[in-house]
Scaffold this motif. Structure first.
Motif, PDB file in Angstrom:
ATOM      1  N   ARG A 164       8.480  -4.728   3.721  1.00  0.00           N
ATOM      2  CA  ARG A 164       8.180  -3.554   2.896  1.00  0.00           C
ATOM      3  C   ARG A 164       8.360  -3.849   1.400  1.00  0.00           C
ATOM      4  NH1 ARG A 164      10.720   1.659   5.062  1.00  0.00           N
ATOM      5  NH2 ARG A 164       9.039   1.382   6.550  1.00  0.00           N
ATOM      6  N   PRO A 165       9.432  -4.505   0.965  1.00  0.00           N
ATOM      7  CA  PRO A 165       9.557  -4.826  -0.464  1.00  0.00           C
ATOM      8  C   PRO A 165       8.435  -5.743  -0.953  1.00  0.00           C
ATOM      9  CG  PRO A 165      11.682  -5.076   0.622  1.00  0.00           C
ATOM     10  CD  PRO A 165      10.662  -4.845   1.687  1.00  0.00           C
ATOM     11  N   VAL A 166       7.980  -6.659  -0.119  1.00  0.00           N
ATOM     12  CA  VAL A 166       6.891  -7.551  -0.513  1.00  0.00           C
ATOM     13  C   VAL A 166       5.616  -6.744  -0.720  1.00  0.00           C
ATOM     14  CG1 VAL A 166       5.460  -9.500   0.229  1.00  0.00           C
ATOM     15  CG2 VAL A 166       7.923  -9.524   0.661  1.00  0.00           C
ATOM     16  N   ARG A 167       5.357  -5.783   0.179  1.00  0.00           N
ATOM     17  CA  ARG A 167       4.181  -4.923   0.023  1.00  0.00           C
ATOM     18  C   ARG A 167       4.272  -4.105  -1.271  1.00  0.00           C
ATOM     19  NH1 ARG A 167       4.833  -3.887   5.413  1.00  0.00           N
ATOM     20  NH2 ARG A 167       5.487  -1.755   5.023  1.00  0.00           N
ATOM     21  N   ALA A 171       1.615  -4.321  -4.224  1.00  0.00           N
ATOM     22  CA  ALA A 171       0.907  -3.120  -4.685  1.00  0.00           C
ATOM     23  C   ALA A 171       1.094  -2.926  -6.189  1.00  0.00           C
ATOM     24  CB  ALA A 171       1.398  -1.896  -3.914  1.00  0.00           C
ATOM     25  N   ALA A 172       2.294  -3.154  -6.698  1.00  0.00           N
ATOM     26  CA  ALA A 172       2.547  -3.009  -8.137  1.00  0.00           C
ATOM     27  C   ALA A 172       1.757  -4.054  -8.925  1.00  0.00           C
ATOM     28  CB  ALA A 172       4.039  -3.140  -8.426  1.00  0.00           C
ATOM     29  N   ALA A 173       1.706  -5.276  -8.413  1.00  0.00           N
ATOM     30  CA  ALA A 173       0.951  -6.335  -9.088  1.00  0.00           C
ATOM     31  C   ALA A 173      -0.533  -6.006  -9.090  1.00  0.00           C
ATOM     32  CB  ALA A 173       1.201  -7.677  -8.432  1.00  0.00           C
ATOM     33  N   ASP A 174      -1.041  -5.502  -7.964  1.00  0.00           N
ATOM     34  CA  ASP A 174      -2.453  -5.112  -7.891  1.00  0.00           C
ATOM     35  C   ASP A 174      -2.749  -3.970  -8.859  1.00  0.00           C
ATOM     36  OD1 ASP A 174      -2.933  -7.036  -5.988  1.00  0.00           O
ATOM     37  OD2 ASP A 174      -2.890  -5.644  -4.272  1.00  0.00           O
TER      38      ASP A 174
END
Length: 184
Positions: A164-167, A171-174
């Motif tokens: 979940r933290p990786v997602r 998402a923030a990077a995207d």
């Protein structure tokens, strides 16, 4: 495996690791149970041989035979087939032996012990032991199967939670990349 997402790969590898652990533990339980059950039979056979052909205090079933050094049974012996292994013990070429054998289509556990000038043979049926081992095998497979299925379900949940933290970072990077654009 390259077509699977990272989360799916983590879940799959975790489930496989747990399944292998359950399988190894189940096999160990099976081997230990079999060893213990056969050990009990072997102890019973040794006691039976020590007490003579008619069981404790001269009573009981005649499931013991005495053979001479040539492998020939005495007249009062039970009708136990004399095997090559029994003849080797009777001849004094080896010590006591425990082994499983088939007599008239039924599985038996046999003990052959050396005597002065021959050997003593005694047998116990393996029917109750094989029945107990079949029940143990059933429960090991049932509980192990439930454990593997449960492990697969838990592995999926753990992979989802762990990633979940990786997602969120992805998402923030995207989102940042979309706002700033490639050439800005």
């Amino acid at each position: 495996m390259s077509r699977l997402s990272f989360r799916q790969r983590v879940a799959l590898l975790t489930a496989v690791a747990i399944a292998v652990t359950v399988a190894v533990a189940s096999a160990a339980v099976w081997v230990i149970a079999k060893h213990e059950l056969y050990g009990q039979i072997d102890s019973t056979l040794a006691i039976q041989a020590a007490t003579g052909s008619r069981g404790f205090f001269g009573h009981g079933q005649a499931n013991t035979a005495i053979i001479d050094s040539n492998g020939d049974p005495t007249p009062t012996s039970a009708p136990i087939p004399v095997t090559r292994r029994a003849r080797v013990v009777a001849a004094g070429r080896t010590g006591e032996l425990y082994f499983s054998t088939t007599i008239q289509g039924q599985r038996w556990r046999e003990y052959v012990g050396p005597l002065q000038g021959g050997a003593i043979l005694t047998v116990q049926p393996l029917g109750p032991t094989t029945h107990a081992l079949a029940r143990i095998r059933f429960w090991i497979l049932l509980i192990g199967g439930i454990g593997v299925f449960g492990a697969a379900a838990l592995a999926g949940g753990v992979a989802t939670l762990a990633l979940r933290p990786v997602r969120r970072v992805t998402a923030a990077a995207d989102s940042t990349a979309a706002r700033t654009g490639p050439g800005r």
